[in-house]
Design a protein around this motif. Structure first.
Motif, PDB file in Angstrom:
ATOM      1  N   PRO A  32       0.832  -1.209   0.000  1.00  0.00           N
ATOM      2  CA  PRO A  32       0.000   0.000   0.000  1.00  0.00           C
ATOM      3  C   PRO A  32       0.864   1.255   0.000  1.00  0.00           C
ATOM      4  CG  PRO A  32       0.021  -1.012   2.174  1.00  0.00           C
ATOM      5  CD  PRO A  32       0.770  -1.926   1.256  1.00  0.00           C
ATOM      6  N   LYS A  33       0.447   2.259  -0.772  1.00  0.00           N
ATOM      7  CA  LYS A  33       1.188   3.519  -0.790  1.00  0.00           C
ATOM      8  C   LYS A  33       0.302   4.638  -1.303  1.00  0.00           C
ATOM      9  CE  LYS A  33       3.396   2.106  -5.043  1.00  0.00           C
ATOM     10  NZ  LYS A  33       4.587   1.640  -5.677  1.00  0.00           N
ATOM     11  N   HIS A  34       0.684   5.853  -0.928  1.00  0.00           N
ATOM     12  CA  HIS A  34      -0.002   7.041  -1.436  1.00  0.00           C
ATOM     13  C   HIS A  34       0.326   7.195  -2.921  1.00  0.00           C
ATOM     14  CE1 HIS A  34       0.555   8.271   2.885  1.00  0.00           C
ATOM     15  NE2 HIS A  34      -0.675   8.707   2.701  1.00  0.00           N
ATOM     16  N   ASP A  35      -0.572   7.841  -3.665  1.00  0.00           N
ATOM     17  CA  ASP A  35      -0.229   8.228  -5.031  1.00  0.00           C
ATOM     18  C   ASP A  35       0.906   9.242  -4.971  1.00  0.00           C
ATOM     19  OD1 ASP A  35      -2.134   6.570  -6.155  1.00  0.00           O
ATOM     20  OD2 ASP A  35      -3.671   8.134  -6.162  1.00  0.00           O
ATOM     21  N   GLU A  36       0.775  10.150  -4.013  1.00  0.00           N
ATOM     22  CA  GLU A  36       1.815  11.134  -3.756  1.00  0.00           C
ATOM     23  C   GLU A  36       1.905  11.289  -2.244  1.00  0.00           C
ATOM     24  OE1 GLU A  36       2.482  15.713  -4.930  1.00  0.00           O
ATOM     25  OE2 GLU A  36       1.773  14.399  -6.540  1.00  0.00           O
ATOM     26  N   CYS A  37       3.045  10.950  -1.673  1.00  0.00           N
ATOM     27  CA  CYS A  37       3.197  10.971  -0.215  1.00  0.00           C
ATOM     28  C   CYS A  37       3.089  12.400   0.317  1.00  0.00           C
ATOM     29  CB  CYS A  37       4.540  10.354   0.182  1.00  0.00           C
ATOM     30  SG  CYS A  37       4.588   8.573  -0.114  1.00  0.00           S
ATOM     31  N   PRO A  38       2.432  12.581   1.480  1.00  0.00           N
ATOM     32  CA  PRO A  38       2.256  13.915   2.052  1.00  0.00           C
ATOM     33  C   PRO A  38       3.549  14.505   2.630  1.00  0.00           C
ATOM     34  CG  PRO A  38       1.342  12.253   3.515  1.00  0.00           C
ATOM     35  CD  PRO A  38       1.766  11.547   2.257  1.00  0.00           C
ATOM     36  N   THR A  39       4.518  13.652   2.916  1.00  0.00           N
ATOM     37  CA  THR A  39       5.804  14.129   3.418  1.00  0.00           C
ATOM     38  C   THR A  39       6.901  13.678   2.474  1.00  0.00           C
ATOM     39  OG1 THR A  39       6.070  12.134   4.750  1.00  0.00           O
ATOM     40  CG2 THR A  39       5.062  14.025   5.830  1.00  0.00           C
ATOM     41  N   ALA A  40       7.988  14.446   2.452  1.00  0.00           N
ATOM     42  CA  ALA A  40       9.116  14.092   1.586  1.00  0.00           C
ATOM     43  C   ALA A  40       9.715  12.769   2.058  1.00  0.00           C
ATOM     44  CB  ALA A  40      10.168  15.195   1.622  1.00  0.00           C
ATOM     45  N   VAL A  41      10.039  11.936   1.108  1.00  0.00           N
ATOM     46  CA  VAL A  41      10.607  10.632   1.415  1.00  0.00           C
ATOM     47  C   VAL A  41      12.095  10.675   1.097  1.00  0.00           C
ATOM     48  CG1 VAL A  41      10.538   8.176   0.888  1.00  0.00           C
ATOM     49  CG2 VAL A  41       8.435   9.514   0.828  1.00  0.00           C
ATOM     50  N   PRO A  42      12.957  10.455   2.108  1.00  0.00           N
ATOM     51  CA  PRO A  42      14.393  10.457   1.818  1.00  0.00           C
ATOM     52  C   PRO A  42      14.739   9.268   0.919  1.00  0.00           C
ATOM     53  CG  PRO A  42      13.989   9.775   4.089  1.00  0.00           C
ATOM     54  CD  PRO A  42      12.671  10.174   3.496  1.00  0.00           C
ATOM     55  N   LEU A  43      15.486   9.545  -0.129  1.00  0.00           N
ATOM     56  CA  LEU A  43      15.828   8.487  -1.075  1.00  0.00           C
ATOM     57  C   LEU A  43      17.151   7.820  -0.745  1.00  0.00           C
ATOM     58  CD1 LEU A  43      14.684  10.190  -4.381  1.00  0.00           C
ATOM     59  CD2 LEU A  43      13.476   8.507  -2.999  1.00  0.00           C
ATOM     60  N   ALA A  44      17.917   8.389   0.186  1.00  0.00           N
ATOM     61  CA  ALA A  44      19.182   7.792   0.595  1.00  0.00           C
ATOM     62  C   ALA A  44      19.099   7.477   2.073  1.00  0.00           C
ATOM     63  CB  ALA A  44      20.329   8.755   0.322  1.00  0.00           C
ATOM     64  N   SER A  45      19.810   6.463   2.460  1.00  0.00           N
ATOM     65  CA  SER A  45      19.841   6.136   3.874  1.00  0.00           C
ATOM     66  C   SER A  45      21.283   5.926   4.293  1.00  0.00           C
ATOM     67  CB  SER A  45      19.009   4.891   4.157  1.00  0.00           C
ATOM     68  OG  SER A  45      19.613   3.774   3.570  1.00  0.00           O
ATOM     69  N   THR A  46      21.541   6.096   5.537  1.00  0.00           N
ATOM     70  CA  THR A  46      22.882   5.845   6.054  1.00  0.00           C
ATOM     71  C   THR A  46      22.770   4.862   7.195  1.00  0.00           C
ATOM     72  OG1 THR A  46      22.730   7.691   7.586  1.00  0.00           O
ATOM     73  CG2 THR A  46      23.744   8.150   5.453  1.00  0.00           C
ATOM     74  N   ASP A  47      23.761   4.047   7.285  1.00  0.00           N
ATOM     75  CA  ASP A  47      23.855   3.074   8.354  1.00  0.00           C
ATOM     76  C   ASP A  47      25.273   3.173   8.885  1.00  0.00           C
ATOM     77  OD1 ASP A  47      24.089   0.870   9.997  1.00  0.00           O
ATOM     78  OD2 ASP A  47      23.018  -0.479   8.657  1.00  0.00           O
ATOM     79  N   ASP A  48      25.419   3.786  10.041  1.00  0.00           N
ATOM     80  CA  ASP A  48      26.751   4.022  10.593  1.00  0.00           C
ATOM     81  C   ASP A  48      27.528   2.731  10.785  1.00  0.00           C
ATOM     82  OD1 ASP A  48      26.250   6.739  10.602  1.00  0.00           O
ATOM     83  OD2 ASP A  48      25.509   6.742  12.671  1.00  0.00           O
ATOM     84  N   ASP A  49      26.857   1.674  11.236  1.00  0.00           N
ATOM     85  CA  ASP A  49      27.540   0.392  11.434  1.00  0.00           C
ATOM     86  C   ASP A  49      28.068  -0.154  10.108  1.00  0.00           C
ATOM     87  OD1 ASP A  49      27.015   0.458  14.142  1.00  0.00           O
ATOM     88  OD2 ASP A  49      25.147  -0.700  13.963  1.00  0.00           O
ATOM     89  N   PHE A  50      27.265  -0.042   9.040  1.00  0.00           N
ATOM     90  CA  PHE A  50      27.696  -0.523   7.726  1.00  0.00           C
ATOM     91  C   PHE A  50      28.883   0.290   7.223  1.00  0.00           C
ATOM     92  CE2 PHE A  50      27.504  -0.424   3.067  1.00  0.00           C
ATOM     93  CZ  PHE A  50      27.613  -1.780   2.791  1.00  0.00           C
ATOM     94  N   GLU A  51      28.782   1.605   7.369  1.00  0.00           N
ATOM     95  CA  GLU A  51      29.880   2.481   6.919  1.00  0.00           C
ATOM     96  C   GLU A  51      31.170   2.154   7.661  1.00  0.00           C
ATOM     97  OE1 GLU A  51      29.697   4.518   4.357  1.00  0.00           O
ATOM     98  OE2 GLU A  51      27.563   4.187   4.065  1.00  0.00           O
ATOM     99  N   ALA A  52      31.105   1.945   8.980  1.00  0.00           N
ATOM    100  CA  ALA A  52      32.295   1.643   9.779  1.00  0.00           C
ATOM    101  C   ALA A  52      32.890   0.301   9.364  1.00  0.00           C
ATOM    102  CB  ALA A  52      31.940   1.630  11.261  1.00  0.00           C
ATOM    103  N   ALA A  53      32.036  -0.701   9.127  1.00  0.00           N
ATOM    104  CA  ALA A  53      32.528  -2.016   8.724  1.00  0.00           C
ATOM    105  C   ALA A  53      33.180  -1.949   7.351  1.00  0.00           C
ATOM    106  CB  ALA A  53      31.389  -3.023   8.720  1.00  0.00           C
ATOM    107  N   SER A  54      32.599  -1.166   6.453  1.00  0.00           N
ATOM    108  CA  SER A  54      33.160  -1.039   5.104  1.00  0.00           C
ATOM    109  C   SER A  54      34.499  -0.318   5.128  1.00  0.00           C
ATOM    110  CB  SER A  54      32.193  -0.277   4.192  1.00  0.00           C
ATOM    111  OG  SER A  54      31.021  -1.014   4.031  1.00  0.00           O
ATOM    112  N   ALA A  55      34.653   0.652   6.001  1.00  0.00           N
ATOM    113  CA  ALA A  55      35.897   1.427   6.074  1.00  0.00           C
ATOM    114  C   ALA A  55      37.041   0.566   6.581  1.00  0.00           C
ATOM    115  CB  ALA A  55      35.702   2.641   6.978  1.00  0.00           C
ATOM    116  N   ASP A  56      36.769  -0.387   7.448  1.00  0.00           N
ATOM    117  CA  ASP A  56      37.801  -1.242   8.024  1.00  0.00           C
ATOM    118  C   ASP A  56      38.293  -2.314   7.062  1.00  0.00           C
ATOM    119  OD1 ASP A  56      37.530   0.214  10.320  1.00  0.00           O
ATOM    120  OD2 ASP A  56      36.264  -1.273  11.352  1.00  0.00           O
TER     121      ASP A  56
END
Length: 183
Positions: free
Chosen positions: A141-165
């Motif tokens: 289920p979804k709106h035709d047009e969402c009433p709030t802006a939907v962030p298209l990018a996400s960040t995951d600090d744990d993933f970023e830290a694991a990738s950097a190592d």
């Protein structure tokens, strides 16, 4: 004298032979299985439905018992894009042909394009309405047009830290390439 028909114990054959019609405006709360799927359910949400019985003449002149069902409901769900409430319009417009019994329905089901149900003198119309509405629920289920802006990018600090190592897996190839050019 007009025969009264019960929605919960409908004599489908008599209903069709009479060309009868039933309609209702039920609270969504009346449909327990459907209510379990809802988000933000309240008593003002209605299921509007109507059922018409018919006898249609098939090839060969045999009369067939049919039930035409139309249902409309606004159903509260959660938008899978913005995770806020969304009212989804559910609509059903189907015709069902009734046959003698379950065995006949199963035997004819593969070759028939019609929706087949077994004839009974105590058919539960509310159960059919609920089944059809459950099948009409959208998977996502979804709106035709969402009433709030939907962030298209996400960040995951744990993933970023694991990738950097971790070392780049292609760094070894780059080293081999340098060695080949040096020879």
């Amino acid at each position: 004298m007009t025969k009264e028909f019960s929605v919960d114990r409908l004599d489908v054959k008599a209903f069709a032979l009479a060309g009868a019609r039933l309609a209702g405006h039920d609270s969504l709360l009346k449909y327990e299985r459907l209510a379990q799927e809802a988000r933000g359910l309240h008593p003002d949400l209605l299921v509007d439905w109507q059922a018409q019985g018919e006898v249609r003449t098939a090839l060969g002149g045999a009369g067939q018992v049919w039930l035409v069902l139309k249902v409309r409901a606004s159903f509260p769900m959660e938008c899978q894009r913005c995770l806020t409430p969304v009212d989804v319009l559910l609509e059903v417009d189907r015709a069902f042909r009734f046959v003698a019994d379950e065995a006949t329905a199963e035997a004819l089901d593969d070759e028939s394009e019609e929706d087949l149900l077994a004839m009974t003198r105590e058919f539960d119309l509310h159960e059919l309405i609920e089944d059809e509405l459950l099948m009409a629920l959208p998977v996502v289920p979804k709106h035709d047009e969402c009433p709030t802006a939907v962030p298209l990018a996400s960040t995951d600090d744990d993933f970023e830290a694991a990738s950097a190592d971790k070392p780049n897996p292609f760094a070894a190839l780059a080293g081999l390439k340098k060695d080949r050019k040096g020879h």
